[in-house]
Design an enzyme around this catalytic site. Structure first.
Site, PDB file in Angstrom:
ATOM      1  N   ARG A 206      -9.412 -17.932 -14.730  1.00  6.13           N
ATOM      2  CA  ARG A 206      -9.460 -16.732 -15.569  1.00  6.13           C
ATOM      3  C   ARG A 206     -10.458 -15.753 -14.961  1.00  6.13           C
ATOM      4  O   ARG A 206     -11.562 -16.160 -14.570  1.00  6.13           O
ATOM      5  CB  ARG A 206      -9.876 -17.060 -17.001  1.00  6.13           C
ATOM      6  CG  ARG A 206      -9.099 -18.184 -17.653  1.00  6.13           C
ATOM      7  CD  ARG A 206      -9.579 -18.460 -19.069  1.00  6.13           C
ATOM      8  NE  ARG A 206      -9.238 -17.383 -19.970  1.00  6.13           N
ATOM      9  CZ  ARG A 206      -8.378 -17.491 -20.982  1.00  6.13           C
ATOM     10  NH1 ARG A 206      -7.760 -18.636 -21.188  1.00  6.13           N
ATOM     11  NH2 ARG A 206      -8.135 -16.468 -21.768  1.00  6.13           N
TER      12      ARG A 206
ATOM     13  N   ARG B 162     -11.797  -9.549 -25.043  1.00  6.60           N
ATOM     14  CA  ARG B 162     -12.883 -10.240 -25.734  1.00  6.60           C
ATOM     15  C   ARG B 162     -14.166  -9.408 -25.807  1.00  6.60           C
ATOM     16  O   ARG B 162     -14.785  -9.330 -26.882  1.00  6.60           O
ATOM     17  CB  ARG B 162     -13.166 -11.587 -25.058  1.00  6.60           C
ATOM     18  CG  ARG B 162     -14.194 -12.442 -25.794  1.00  6.60           C
ATOM     19  CD  ARG B 162     -14.498 -13.734 -25.038  1.00  6.60           C
ATOM     20  NE  ARG B 162     -15.365 -14.611 -25.805  1.00  6.60           N
ATOM     21  CZ  ARG B 162     -16.686 -14.521 -25.841  1.00  6.60           C
ATOM     22  NH1 ARG B 162     -17.309 -13.559 -25.167  1.00  6.60           N
ATOM     23  NH2 ARG B 162     -17.401 -15.361 -26.565  1.00  6.60           N
TER      24      ARG B 162
ATOM     25  N   ALA C 224      -8.053 -17.926 -31.726  1.00  4.36           N
ATOM     26  CA  ALA C 224      -8.796 -16.836 -32.352  1.00  4.36           C
ATOM     27  C   ALA C 224      -8.267 -16.555 -33.747  1.00  4.36           C
ATOM     28  O   ALA C 224      -9.040 -16.355 -34.700  1.00  4.36           O
ATOM     29  CB  ALA C 224      -8.706 -15.582 -31.486  1.00  4.36           C
TER      30      ALA C 224
ATOM     31  N   ASP D 265     -13.093 -23.609 -33.718  1.00  2.00           N
ATOM     32  CA  ASP D 265     -12.864 -24.658 -32.719  1.00  2.00           C
ATOM     33  C   ASP D 265     -13.542 -25.967 -33.070  1.00  2.00           C
ATOM     34  O   ASP D 265     -13.101 -27.042 -32.646  1.00  2.00           O
ATOM     35  CB  ASP D 265     -13.368 -24.197 -31.348  1.00  2.00           C
ATOM     36  CG  ASP D 265     -12.397 -23.255 -30.657  1.00  2.00           C
ATOM     37  OD1 ASP D 265     -11.247 -23.151 -31.116  1.00  2.00           O
ATOM     38  OD2 ASP D 265     -12.799 -22.622 -29.664  1.00  2.00           O
TER      39      ASP D 265
END
Length: 491
Positions: A207, A127, A350, A337
């Site tokens: 994460r 990212r 994505a 989103d």
């Protein structure tokens, strides 16, 4: 990825449209919309609630369909190639550490799954690197981003043919069209049909992304998590699958990424900045597992070396599909989103956000300034059923990853990875829009309901007939391992 070729149409290829576009949010949908709208000749302004763009985070999957438009952006395309993990390897374990699939190049796994290794369906990307790539292009194009502008209200004036927003500072902005790319819970949702119901999935994701030198704290762990390839210098993805849980670890030269799906613990939030420390993880990691089948000890050792304030504990929510994406006058439209949230297992959030932006910029270019509402409604028709199907794929992949059949996986490694059907990754949202815009406009003018259109080739599973679904039914099916996609060819 789409290569630079004869159909490359860089900035300057299209005449000015005169359309003023206001974009709210700088996620992938917002940033892609900003550069694509500039390329299609529109005038662009961007609002961002924070004082800067957040380039932190770990990784996500970018599908081939989301990168085809890169062929129009020479510098961006070159940078994408430089940061991509085209030579990655992968191996798979049971959650307790037993190796089930030995290391193979991702291209070979694709070959075994019956796919073309030279045209992968997509790739995992970091990212921070993707965001820097986008921001470099935004800067090259001189696109204005107004930071510190938290939008609290959206409006449209059909008589004046304008739409706009109001910020928490009292500032007002207006344009011919407002693109709401401000994520889940966008204030725009009340204007387009109401905010959809959210329900905790009872699951969360740990994460973490951190510099790989932290592995040196544990030499045995560092040796296990070594890079792939004959020379030990290529990215390696390792996956662990178990009943109701899964985990992934990526190592590349400078970074290690760890992601794990788990039952809620009470310390999670739906926030990308909410962190916990490793003792909290280890006190909960084995909950829900049989006492004689705990997690692979090497995963626990990995958790211990993760630096402070790094592990995000992100709660997962199921959400009903957003029933409407555009305001009554179709001058405000949800994207990314804000329009369709995805489960992490889908590998599609994505991808579909980027596809949205490419489709919308193209529809506006084809419709022109005098037909903005019709262009927006056409875009929504192109995207709505496709995204609904992609969302359902997320539920199917969650079932696949959380209920592995190891005997079948040993003979068919394809069952140890999320489904990536060709109707998703072979799609080209820009070409599709050019080829079908007039046909879809005709269905609107004739008053044909969106789910009864039969004159436009589907960009979703061939033969599928749209059927509404809700989170209650889908959650139960995932828990029972009985997810059914419906009719049509989903391969």
């Amino acid at each position: 990825m789409g290569s630079l070729s004869d159909d490359c149409k860089p900035v300057g290829s299209y005449p000015p449209s005169g359309i003023d576009v206001l974009i709210v949010g700088t996620g992938l949908a917002g940033l892609t919309a900003s550069i694509e709208c500039v390329r299609k000749g529109h005038n662009v302004r961007v609002l961002e609630r924070h004082d800067d763009i957040n380039t932190a985070g770990d990784m996500y999957f970018m599908g081939h369909s989301a990168t085809k438009f890169f062929r129009h952006w020479p510098e961006l395309s070159k940078e994408y190639e430089s940061i991509s993990m085209n030579n990655a390897w992968i191996e798979t374990f049971k959650h307790d550490g037993e190796r089930v699939i030995s290391p193979l190049k991702v291209s070979e796994r694709l070959r075994q799954a019956g796919m073309d290794p030279n045209t992968p369906p997509g790739a995992f990307q970091m990212r921070p690197l993707i965001y820097r790539m986008y921001l470099n292009e935004v800067k090259r194009q001189g696109i204005q981003i107004n930071f510190g502008q938290r939008v609290i209200d959206y409006w449209e004036d059909e008589e004046r043919q304008k739409a706009g927003v109001v910020t928490d500072k009292g500032d007002k902005f207006e344009a011919d069209i407002v693109i709401a790319a401000d994520g889940v819970g966008s204030k725009c949702q009340k204007l387009v049909g109401g905010q959809v119901r959210a329900m905790s999935a009872g699951r969360a994701m740990w994460r973490a992304a951190f510099p790989i030198h932290h592995l040196e704290k544990n030499p045995k762990l560092k040796e296990f998590l070594k890079l792939g390839g004959p020379n030990g210098n290529e990215p390696m993805v390792r996956t662990w699958l178990g009943q109701g849980t899964y985990c992934m670890v990526l190592v590349r030269k400078e970074t290690c990424v760890w992601i794990m799906n788990h039952d809620i613990t009470g310390s999670e939030e739906e926030s990308w900045v909410h962190t916990v420390e490793w003792p909290d993880v280890l006190s909960n990691i084995d909950k829900g597992l049989p006492s004689d089948q705990p997690w692979d000890p090497r995963i626990k050792e990995l958790v211990k070396v993760i630096p402070p304030k790094t592990i995000v504990n992100f709660e997962l929510f199921w959400r009903d599909p957003q029933p409407s994406w555009a305001s009554k006058g179709a001058r405000v439209v949800l994207t990314g989103d804000a329009a369709h949230s995805f489960l992490p297992a889908s590998g599609n959030g994505a991808t579909q956000a980027i596809e949205d932006a490419v489709s919308l910029a193209t529809c506006l270019q084809l419709g022109g300034k005098q037909n903005v509402p019709e262009a927006v409604r056409t875009h929504v028709r192109f995207r709505f059923i496709r995204c609904s199907c992609a969302q359902k794929m997320g539920f199917s992949n969650a079932e696949l990853l959380q209920h592995p059949d190891w005997e079948k996986i040993k003979t068919n490694p394809k069952l140890a990875q999320p489904k990536l059907p060709s109707w998703i990754w072979k799609h080209d949202p820009e070409s599709y829009t050019y080829e079908n815009y007039a046909k879809m406009v005709d269905t609107i003018r004739k008053g044909i309901p969106f789910d009864q259109v039969d004159t436009v080739p589907p960009n979703y599973p061939p033969g599928y007939k749209y059927s509404p679904w809700n989170i209650d039914d889908m959650q139960k099916k995932v828990e029972d391992g009985t997810v059914e996609m419906g009719g049509g060819d989903w391969n």
